[in-house]
Design an enzyme around this catalytic site. Structure first.
Site: not given
Length: 369
Positions: A15, A75, A94, A96, A118, A270
């Site tokens: 991605r 990511k 993101y 996490h 997120e 995750d």
């Protein structure tokens, strides 16, 4: 503002943080956009397409981090990327953090400001930048689970929908938010015998109506989870607590009581996972066995369908990228409480209380001045 998009370096992650349409919009807004060489090659986006949209191509990640202030990724940053972050950087991706001590400490030590997709949250509690990837992961989880139930992949040799005269596979989905609901949709569509478990009786009633009483629904408690899990061929964990570690709802004891060749898929990996025996895996080595049960715990599941995932993600991330580039962090977040909740690290301080609590790190109350 100068905006940079590095090529993703997590294993099998194709991605990319911006597509050409997003680049074009940001350039029209008056910003400079830098794209790392071949950042979009994994999904068929060429350097030429980015150049045509108005971007400048830079040869490597170090050039991107050196030139740009706002870093847009998909990511969480890997160790080599964290090493390039400075107090001048705004990282938008993101994160996490609740299940990642090393990353959190690294971001704090960098002095950067990090905004997590997120944890950007609407007043109704929904997570708009998590929705598209939850939809993808939910749909993928059932497909993946069906695949690994085949004997050639270590499963017990069960077809999810069965055939006339042979019972259907039993599928249990724990957590019925966006990911869980999409997992249920695919499982029901494939003809499985599906049980949905959630703490919200309201959500269970909605699902009962949605699937016209063809779905088994159970309230989430240890007894119901235990019984459903040990009877299942496929268990999908889709529990989410925004910004926090997922609770361990499926225990090692339950796994040991499942039939050998059963499959579990933990979408919540995750965030630490909601299955006790879960540990993060990669697309290169996606599964492992515990007590004869196949575990699929890939932490970036949507990366396997990178083109669909990229376009779905950038549909929702571009708005806030434009706002941050136009107004900066302080002005943007003061004006928009949804974006304010996305700040996890501010100038090196850990300002997301739940993450600080989960990781036992110092919490710094957010003060935007």
């Amino acid at each position: 503002m100068k905006i940079g998009v590095p090529k993703e370096i997590k294993i099998k992650e194709n991605r990319v943080g911006l597509v050409p349409g997003g680049v074009k919009q940001l350039v029209m807004d008056g910003h400079e956009v830098f794209i790392e060489d071949n950042a979009g090659s994994g999904i068929g986006i060429s350097n030429e397409e980015y150049i045509e949209a108005g971007a400048k191509i830079l040869p490597d990640a170090s050039s991107i981090f050196r030139e740009a202030k706002l870093i847009i990724k998909v990511k969480e940053p890997q160790a080599s990327e964290i090493a390039m972050l400075t107090p001048e950087h705004i990282l938008y991706t993101y994160l996490h953090l609740a299940a990642d001590y090393d990353q959190t400490v690294g971001l704090m030590e960098s002095g950067c400001t990090a905004i997590a997709y997120e944890t950007i949250q609407n007043p109704d509690g929904s997570l708009p930048l998590l929705v598209p990837m939850s939809e993808v992961a939910g749909k993928m989880s059932t497909q993946v689970g069906a695949n690994y139930l085949a004997i050639e992949h270590g499963g017990k040799g069960v077809l999810l929908g069965g055939v006339p005269g042979v019972k259907r596979a039993k599928v249990t989905v724990i957590g019925c938010g966006i990911a869980g609901t999409n997992a249920i949709k695919i499982a029901m569509g494939m003809g499985a015998d599906v049980t949905a478990i959630d703490v919200s009786t309201k959500r269970l009633a909605e699902l009962d109506d949605l699937f016209e009483n063809r779905l088994n629904t159970l309230y989430s408690n240890p007894d119901n989870i235990h019984q459903a899990v040990i009877e299942s061929d496929l268990v999908i964990g889709a529990v989410l607590i925004p910004g926090a570690k997922a609770p361990k709802l499926v225990t090692r004891e339950m796994i040991a009581l499942m039939e050998p060749g059963s499959v579990v898929v933990d979408i919540a990996v995750d965030q630490g996972g909601c299955i006790e025996t879960c540990r993060p895996t990669t697309h290169e080595n996606p599964t492992f066995l515990v007590d004869g049960v196949v575990h699929y715990c890939v932490a970036n599941m949507p990366g396997a369908v990178a083109r669909t995932s990229t376009y779905a993600l950038t549909n929702v991330t571009l708005h806030y990228a434009r706002v941050l580039a136009r107004d900066g962090v302080e002005k943007s977040c003061i004006a928009d409480d949804k974006l304010l909740k996305g700040i996890n690290i501010y100038k090196g301080g850990l300002v997301y209380q739940q993450v600080a609590q989960d990781l036992e790190l110092p919490y710094t109350p957010l003060n935007l001045g």
